[in-house]
Design an enzyme around this catalytic site. Structure first.
Site, mmCIF file in Angstrom:
data_model
loop_
_atom_site.group_PDB
_atom_site.id
_atom_site.type_symbol
_atom_site.label_atom_id
_atom_site.label_comp_id
_atom_site.label_asym_id
_atom_site.label_seq_id
_atom_site.Cartn_x
_atom_site.Cartn_y
_atom_site.Cartn_z
ATOM 1 N N ASP A 31 0.819 -1.222 0.000
ATOM 2 C CA ASP A 31 0.000 0.000 0.000
ATOM 3 C C ASP A 31 0.857 1.278 0.000
ATOM 4 O O ASP A 31 0.669 2.165 0.862
ATOM 5 C CB ASP A 31 -0.920 0.032 1.237
ATOM 6 C CG ASP A 31 -1.715 -1.248 1.427
ATOM 7 O OD1 ASP A 31 -2.127 -1.841 0.421
ATOM 8 O OD2 ASP A 31 -1.935 -1.645 2.590
ATOM 9 N N GLU A 244 -11.313 0.135 -3.320
ATOM 10 C CA GLU A 244 -10.468 0.677 -2.236
ATOM 11 C C GLU A 244 -9.266 1.387 -2.858
ATOM 12 O O GLU A 244 -9.188 1.539 -4.078
ATOM 13 C CB GLU A 244 -10.013 -0.451 -1.292
ATOM 14 C CG GLU A 244 -9.144 -1.499 -1.963
ATOM 15 C CD GLU A 244 -8.834 -2.700 -1.065
ATOM 16 O OE1 GLU A 244 -9.329 -2.769 0.076
ATOM 17 O OE2 GLU A 244 -8.095 -3.592 -1.531
HETATM 18 O O1 FUB Z 1 -3.252 -3.534 3.509
HETATM 19 C C1 FUB Z 1 -4.555 -3.759 4.000
HETATM 20 C C2 FUB Z 1 -5.560 -3.417 2.968
HETATM 21 O O2 FUB Z 1 -5.353 -4.215 1.804
HETATM 22 C C3 FUB Z 1 -5.490 -2.012 2.453
HETATM 23 O O3 FUB Z 1 -5.994 -1.059 3.322
HETATM 24 C C4 FUB Z 1 -6.208 -2.181 1.174
HETATM 25 O O4 FUB Z 1 -6.112 -1.109 0.290
HETATM 26 C C5 FUB Z 1 -5.593 -3.450 0.649
HETATM 27 O O5 FUB Z 1 -4.371 -3.219 0.006
#
Ligand code: FUB
Length: 343
Positions: A31, A244
């Site tokens: 991320d 996301e």
């Molecule tokens: O790293 C945990 C979660 O997985 C993140 O917040 C999302 O965007 C995904 O990458």
């Protein structure tokens, strides 16, 4: 390349043809939110660990506990791990799951923005402050008032205003806030409360930040992502709808909102004329990587534009053990981005 394909992957061959190599290999990182502060590159990633949690569609296996900041003197230089910048034990309101963070700078101070679950199991977004871009950061005692869900990304516009973009489906809980209050029913279901396939998709949110960057200056607004005909993308349009990993950057006066499509594993982008949108879906920046998640940032460095992203190639496909990478991206004359193939 979703999780169920990994048995068939020859990782040695895959890594040989990979677009880029992990920036660090002594820890797992994911991320990546990259920024160029005072002539140096700073990457704010999640710090992946194996906490022994079983894989589930709520993301319980992403049980991260702290953040490390990675710095680079230039895009070709060695990536340096600056150690623990913030630990969950030092955040009064946070219980667990330090997910994808971002950071920004204002008046010589550095602000780390991060999601974590509070003691009621609800994702909130917090802020921590440091005099240094690499931390250590000191967390505010409470989460941002009115914050919820995950994946904050804080963009500074040319007029000096800062905006936070956030939200994430399934384990990110965005679908539980549709009525304005948290819906705790069916706690084990990642997909309960999602709109039907033929209804508009859930939208990411944006809020202008207060001058001290510690609170929302307004009630978060939905960020519209439209198709070429001006219609909202539908919930069943899994190849294009927001899931996301919100990110905003500017290029040639246009605002580019990019994000992950989650279960279809694309990094896509949409273009608009205002930090509030609306944004028109334009295409893909990155095709699927090894591992379930895909999450990125876009950062301009010395006149070139780079995509920071992650994959699970170093861990040979373990979903929650990812590694941050970087590759240059190119724009066409019309402002569209040439899609990258990670392998
Ligand atoms: O790293 C945990 C979660 O997985 C993140 O917040 C999302 O965007 C995904 O990458």
């Amino acid at each position: 390349m979703p999780e169920d394909n990994i048995d068939h992957i020859d990782f040695d061959a895959l890594n040989k043809k990979a677009l880029s190599a992990p920036l660090v290999t002594h820890i797992y990182t994911a991320d990546p939110s990259a920024h160029y502060f005072n002539g140096k590159i700073y990457i704010y990633p999640s710090h992946d660990i194996d906490a022994g949690e079983a894989f589930d569609d709520l993301g319980s296996h992403f049980a991260m506990e702290d953040y490390h900041v990675i710095s680079m003197d230039s895009i070709d230089s060695k990536a340096v791990d600056n150690g623990v910048a913030l630990h969950v034990d030092d955040v009064p309101w946070a219980q667990q799951q330090m997910w994808a963070p971002d950071a920004n700078e204002k008046d010589g101070k550095f602000y780390l923005f991060f999601p974590a679950k509070d003691y009621e199991g609800i994702f909130r977004i917090g802020v921590a402050i440091s005099d240094s871009p690499t931390g250590p950061f000191k967390a505010e005692p409470k989460a941002i008032k009115g914050s919820f869900s995950i994946d904050p990304a804080v963009f500074k516009d040319d007029d000096g205003a800062y905006y936070m973009y956030f939200g994430g489906l399934w384990g990110g809980q965005l679908q539980r806030w549709r009525t304005g209050v948290f819906n705790a029913d069916q706690p084990e279901s990642p997909t309960a409360f999602l709109p039907a396939d033929d209804e508009p998709a859930l939208l990411p949110l944006v809020a202008k930040m207060t001058d001290d960057l510690l609170e929302f200056d307004e009630t978060p607004k939905a960020l519209e992502i439209l198709d070429k005909n001006g219609n909202l993308l539908l919930s069943g349009d899994n190849d294009r709808r927001f899931f996301e990993a919100a990110w905003l950057h500017k290029h040639n006066g246009k605002y580019y909102f990019s994000y992950s499509t989650g279960d279809t594993h694309f990094i896509c982008y949409a273009i608009g004329d205002s930090p509030y949108g609306p944004f028109t879906y334009t295409g893909r920046i990155l095709n699927p990587v090894v591992g379930w998640t895909s999450h990125h940032s876009v950062c301009e460095i010395e006149g070139k534009t780079y995509l920071f992203y992650h994959d699970s190639s170093l861990s040979k496909g373990v979903t929650h053990l990812r590694s941050v990478k970087v590759a240059e991206i190119e724009y066409r004359e019309d402002g569209s981005i040439v899609t990258l193939d990670p392998y």
